[in-house]
Design a protein around this motif. Sequence first.
Motif, PDB file in Angstrom:
ATOM      1  N   SER A   1       0.840  -1.202   0.000  1.00  0.00           N
ATOM      2  CA  SER A   1       0.000   0.000   0.000  1.00  0.00           C
ATOM      3  C   SER A   1       0.873   1.249   0.000  1.00  0.00           C
ATOM      4  O   SER A   1       0.604   2.214  -0.713  1.00  0.00           O
ATOM      5  N   VAL A   2       1.934   1.235   0.822  1.00  0.00           N
ATOM      6  CA  VAL A   2       2.878   2.359   0.829  1.00  0.00           C
ATOM      7  C   VAL A   2       3.566   2.491  -0.523  1.00  0.00           C
ATOM      8  O   VAL A   2       3.713   3.590  -1.061  1.00  0.00           O
ATOM      9  N   VAL A   3       3.973   1.365  -1.084  1.00  0.00           N
ATOM     10  CA  VAL A   3       4.658   1.386  -2.378  1.00  0.00           C
ATOM     11  C   VAL A   3       3.739   1.927  -3.468  1.00  0.00           C
ATOM     12  O   VAL A   3       4.137   2.776  -4.282  1.00  0.00           O
ATOM     13  N   LEU A   4       2.485   1.430  -3.486  1.00  0.00           N
ATOM     14  CA  LEU A   4       1.552   1.858  -4.528  1.00  0.00           C
ATOM     15  C   LEU A   4       1.305   3.358  -4.460  1.00  0.00           C
ATOM     16  O   LEU A   4       1.311   4.054  -5.482  1.00  0.00           O
ATOM     17  N   LEU A   5       1.088   3.846  -3.257  1.00  0.00           N
ATOM     18  CA  LEU A   5       0.844   5.280  -3.099  1.00  0.00           C
ATOM     19  C   LEU A   5       2.123   6.089  -3.279  1.00  0.00           C
ATOM     20  O   LEU A   5       2.165   7.044  -4.059  1.00  0.00           O
ATOM     21  N   GLY A   6       3.166   5.698  -2.560  1.00  0.00           N
ATOM     22  CA  GLY A   6       4.363   6.520  -2.486  1.00  0.00           C
ATOM     23  C   GLY A   6       5.241   6.465  -3.713  1.00  0.00           C
ATOM     24  O   GLY A   6       5.730   7.503  -4.185  1.00  0.00           O
ATOM     25  N   LEU A   7       5.457   5.259  -4.244  1.00  0.00           N
ATOM     26  CA  LEU A   7       6.395   5.130  -5.347  1.00  0.00           C
ATOM     27  C   LEU A   7       5.927   5.895  -6.571  1.00  0.00           C
ATOM     28  O   LEU A   7       6.709   6.630  -7.200  1.00  0.00           O
ATOM     29  N   PHE A   8       4.652   5.758  -6.934  1.00  0.00           N
ATOM     30  CA  PHE A   8       4.148   6.479  -8.098  1.00  0.00           C
ATOM     31  C   PHE A   8       4.211   7.989  -7.869  1.00  0.00           C
ATOM     32  O   PHE A   8       4.563   8.749  -8.777  1.00  0.00           O
ATOM     33  N   THR A   9       3.888   8.425  -6.640  1.00  0.00           N
ATOM     34  CA  THR A   9       3.927   9.852  -6.346  1.00  0.00           C
ATOM     35  C   THR A   9       5.351  10.384  -6.458  1.00  0.00           C
ATOM     36  O   THR A   9       5.592  11.447  -7.058  1.00  0.00           O
ATOM     37  N   VAL A  10       6.303   9.662  -5.888  1.00  0.00           N
ATOM     38  CA  VAL A  10       7.700  10.112  -5.920  1.00  0.00           C
ATOM     39  C   VAL A  10       8.229  10.141  -7.347  1.00  0.00           C
ATOM     40  O   VAL A  10       8.891  11.111  -7.761  1.00  0.00           O
ATOM     41  N   VAL A  11       7.934   9.110  -8.127  1.00  0.00           N
ATOM     42  CA  VAL A  11       8.478   9.035  -9.493  1.00  0.00           C
ATOM     43  C   VAL A  11       7.944  10.177 -10.358  1.00  0.00           C
ATOM     44  O   VAL A  11       8.714  10.859 -11.042  1.00  0.00           O
ATOM     45  N   TYR A  12       6.620  10.417 -10.326  1.00  0.00           N
ATOM     46  CA  TYR A  12       6.123  11.504 -11.184  1.00  0.00           C
ATOM     47  C   TYR A  12       6.507  12.859 -10.634  1.00  0.00           C
ATOM     48  O   TYR A  12       6.648  13.835 -11.393  1.00  0.00           O
ATOM     49  N   ASP A  13       6.742  12.947  -9.323  1.00  0.00           N
ATOM     50  CA  ASP A  13       7.209  14.203  -8.736  1.00  0.00           C
ATOM     51  C   ASP A  13       8.650  14.486  -9.162  1.00  0.00           C
ATOM     52  O   ASP A  13       9.001  15.618  -9.519  1.00  0.00           O
ATOM     53  N   VAL A  14       9.494  13.461  -9.120  1.00  0.00           N
ATOM     54  CA  VAL A  14      10.891  13.621  -9.525  1.00  0.00           C
ATOM     55  C   VAL A  14      10.981  14.040 -10.986  1.00  0.00           C
ATOM     56  O   VAL A  14      11.752  14.932 -11.352  1.00  0.00           O
ATOM     57  N   MET A  15      10.194  13.429 -11.838  1.00  0.00           N
ATOM     58  CA  MET A  15      10.261  13.741 -13.274  1.00  0.00           C
ATOM     59  C   MET A  15       9.553  15.047 -13.608  1.00  0.00           C
ATOM     60  O   MET A  15      10.079  15.884 -14.352  1.00  0.00           O
ATOM     61  N   GLY A  16       8.369  15.242 -13.080  1.00  0.00           N
ATOM     62  CA  GLY A  16       7.535  16.351 -13.529  1.00  0.00           C
ATOM     63  C   GLY A  16       7.826  17.681 -12.890  1.00  0.00           C
ATOM     64  O   GLY A  16       7.474  18.726 -13.439  1.00  0.00           O
ATOM     65  N   GLY A  17       8.456  17.697 -11.683  1.00  0.00           N
ATOM     66  CA  GLY A  17       8.702  18.963 -11.005  1.00  0.00           C
ATOM     67  C   GLY A  17       7.402  19.656 -10.642  1.00  0.00           C
ATOM     68  O   GLY A  17       6.350  19.020 -10.512  1.00  0.00           O
ATOM     69  N   ILE A  18       7.474  20.969 -10.481  1.00  0.00           N
ATOM     70  CA  ILE A  18       6.287  21.708 -10.053  1.00  0.00           C
ATOM     71  C   ILE A  18       5.191  21.666 -11.111  1.00  0.00           C
ATOM     72  O   ILE A  18       4.003  21.670 -10.790  1.00  0.00           O
ATOM     73  N   LYS A  19       5.567  21.614 -12.392  1.00  0.00           N
ATOM     74  CA  LYS A  19       4.533  21.489 -13.433  1.00  0.00           C
ATOM     75  C   LYS A  19       3.811  20.154 -13.305  1.00  0.00           C
ATOM     76  O   LYS A  19       2.582  20.087 -13.476  1.00  0.00           O
ATOM     77  N   GLY A  20       4.576  19.086 -13.031  1.00  0.00           N
ATOM     78  CA  GLY A  20       3.937  17.801 -12.818  1.00  0.00           C
ATOM     79  C   GLY A  20       2.990  17.833 -11.639  1.00  0.00           C
ATOM     80  O   GLY A  20       1.894  17.275 -11.680  1.00  0.00           O
ATOM     81  N   VAL A  21       3.409  18.514 -10.559  1.00  0.00           N
ATOM     82  CA  VAL A  21       2.559  18.663  -9.388  1.00  0.00           C
ATOM     83  C   VAL A  21       1.272  19.394  -9.749  1.00  0.00           C
ATOM     84  O   VAL A  21       0.158  18.941  -9.441  1.00  0.00           O
ATOM     85  N   ILE A  22       1.412  20.541 -10.390  1.00  0.00           N
ATOM     86  CA  ILE A  22       0.249  21.405 -10.648  1.00  0.00           C
ATOM     87  C   ILE A  22      -0.714  20.770 -11.644  1.00  0.00           C
ATOM     88  O   ILE A  22      -1.921  20.682 -11.388  1.00  0.00           O
ATOM     89  N   TYR A  23      -0.206  20.323 -12.787  1.00  0.00           N
ATOM     90  CA  TYR A  23      -1.111  19.819 -13.818  1.00  0.00           C
ATOM     91  C   TYR A  23      -1.710  18.458 -13.449  1.00  0.00           C
ATOM     92  O   TYR A  23      -2.855  18.160 -13.815  1.00  0.00           O
ATOM     93  N   SER A  24      -0.955  17.635 -12.718  1.00  0.00           N
ATOM     94  CA  SER A  24      -1.557  16.382 -12.247  1.00  0.00           C
ATOM     95  C   SER A  24      -2.624  16.674 -11.201  1.00  0.00           C
ATOM     96  O   SER A  24      -3.656  15.987 -11.142  1.00  0.00           O
ATOM     97  N   ASP A  25      -2.395  17.706 -10.382  1.00  0.00           N
ATOM     98  CA  ASP A  25      -3.409  18.103  -9.407  1.00  0.00           C
ATOM     99  C   ASP A  25      -4.703  18.533 -10.093  1.00  0.00           C
ATOM    100  O   ASP A  25      -5.798  18.263  -9.589  1.00  0.00           O
ATOM    101  N   VAL A  26      -4.572  19.213 -11.224  1.00  0.00           N
ATOM    102  CA  VAL A  26      -5.765  19.647 -11.960  1.00  0.00           C
ATOM    103  C   VAL A  26      -6.570  18.425 -12.411  1.00  0.00           C
ATOM    104  O   VAL A  26      -7.799  18.359 -12.211  1.00  0.00           O
ATOM    105  N   ALA A  27      -5.879  17.445 -12.999  1.00  0.00           N
ATOM    106  CA  ALA A  27      -6.565  16.232 -13.439  1.00  0.00           C
ATOM    107  C   ALA A  27      -7.176  15.492 -12.254  1.00  0.00           C
ATOM    108  O   ALA A  27      -8.321  15.000 -12.315  1.00  0.00           O
TER     109      ALA A  27
END
Length: 536
Positions: A160-186
Motif C-alpha cells: 500500500s505504501v509502495v503503490l501510493l508513495g512510489l508512483f507519487t515520488v516518481v512523477y514528482d521527480v520527473m515532472g517537477g512543479i509542473k507535474g505537481v500542478i497539472y496532475s493536481d488539476v486532473a
Amino acid sequence: MASSIDPIDWLVIAIYLIALLGFAYYLSRGQHNREDYYVGGRKIGSWPIAISILATQCSTNSILGAPAFVAFAAGGGLLWLQYELAVPLAMLVIILVLVPVFRALKLVSVYGFLEQRFDLRTRLLLSGLFQFVRAFATAVTVYSIALVIELITGLSFFWSVVLLGLFTVVYDVMGGIKGVIYSDVAQMIILVAMLLIVFVSLVADAGGLSAMLQTVPSERLQTLRFDKHGFGDGHTFAFWPMLFGGLFLYVSYYGCDQSQAQRVLSSDSQQGSVKALFYNGLLRFPLVALYCFVGVGIAAYAINNSEFVGSLPANGEQANYNLAVPVYMIQQLPVGLVGMALVALFAAAMSSLDSVLNSLSATTMEDFVFRFRQKKWSLKRELWVSRLITATWGLITLTMAFFVGDIASTVLEAINKIGSLANGPVLAVFMLGVLTRIVSANAVITGMLAGFLFNAYCWIELPNLSWLWWNVTGFIVTVIVALLFTLAQRTTKQAAVSTLAQKVDLQNNDSYVWTISLTLLIWFALMFSALLYQST
C-alpha cells in the motif's frame, strides 16, 4: 472489502497511474534548470495554480474525515463549514501584503525573503523548522492513507505504501512543479466528479434531497454556533476560534508555508499570483460544502440502513467511521465507477504528497545546498541535483511511514496542534519583516521563541482553550516581544534600518487588486449569510 473490487476496477487504477507517469515524463523534457523544476519557469497560468492549491487542501484525510465528522462525530455536523469563512479573508491579506514582496524579489523559497530582510540565521531557522515538521507530518499521512488503502484493497501495508508513495515520488521527480500542478488539476476533476456521483447516489438512496435532510438530526445541520468561544469552555470548533484562529492559520499556511506559496511563485506575473489566490478563495467553500454534504448523505444512509455501520472495518472496539465513504462507494457503485472512486482517493492522497515533496526539495536546494555551493554549477547539474533531492525526500518520508505506526493514532491530531503552535509565530516573523523597517533578526527570533513557548504553555496548562486560538496568541506574543526587544535595543544604540523596503513597492495601486479584494469581502458576506440562513 477487497473481494468487492473487480479486476476491471484494478485496470482503471492501473491506466490512471501509468498515464500519470507518462505525463510527468512528457513534462520533464521541458525542464532545463532548477527554476523550471521548482517554479515552472514562472510561466504557469493562474487557473491551474488555483486548482492545484485547492487539490492539496482536499486531501484523503479531508474527504474521509470531514464526512465522518459531519455524520458520526459527537458534536459534529455542518459546523465544520464555518471554518471556511476565514479563507477569503486570508486570501485578501496575502494578496495585499505578501504577494507584492515575494513577486518583486523573484523567490524560489519564501524563506529567502527572511535572509534579505533579516539575516541568514532567520532564513535557515524557519526553513529547517518547515522541513522537520512537514517531513514528519508527511510520514504520518502516508502511514494513515496506506492503512486506508490496505483495508479497502486487501493489499499488505508494505505494498500500500509502495503503490501510493512510489508512483507519487516518481512523477514528482520527473515532472517537477509542473507535474505537481497539472496532475493536481486532473486529480481534482476526477475527485469532484466522483464526489458529485456519490452525493447524487446518496440523495437517490434517501428518496430525494428533502427526505435526506429530514432524516438527519437537526443538530447536525447547524452551521454556525455563536454561544461558545473556545476560551476555556472546551469547545474547539466554535464560531469565534474557527473564524479568527482560522484567519491567522490560513494566512500563515497559504502565505508563509513553502508547500503552498511555491505554486503562487510559479505564476506568470504578480497579477497571475493574485488571481490564483482569488480563485482559490472563491472555490474552496463550494468544494468543502460538497464533501460535507456527502457526510449528511452518509448520515442519512446509516440511519436508513442499520447494517451499514456494522459493515465498516473496526477501529479498536468501534467502527472506523473514516472509511464510511469508500465502503459506501464499493458497496453501491457499479464496476468501473468503483475503480474511478478509488482513483479519486489516490488522487486526493497524491495531490497532498506531491506538493510537500517538491517544496521540501525546493527549500533544501535553495536554502541549504545551492546557497552554500562552493562554485558555480551548470544548469544541467542544478536540475539533476534538484531531482535527486526530491527522490531523497521521497525515500525518507516513505521509510519513516513504517516507523510511526505506534504513535500515528495520537499524532494525527497532535500534528494539527503543532502546526497551530508555530503558525502564529511564523506569520509574525514574515509580517514584521514586511511591515516594519527597524525590527532586527535577534528581535524576531526572540519573539518567535516566546510565541512558541507561550502556545506550548497553553497546550500543557490550558487544555480547555481551543487550539485554534493558538494561531492568534502566538502571533500577538511574537509581535509584542519583538517590538519590546527592538525598543530595548534602541535605548542603547540605534538599530539598523532595513533597506529591503526600498527594493519593493508595497503599495497596490492596480485597480484589479482592489476589485478582487472587494469581491472577496462580498463573497465572505454571502458565505456568512448562507450559513446563518441554514442555522435559523
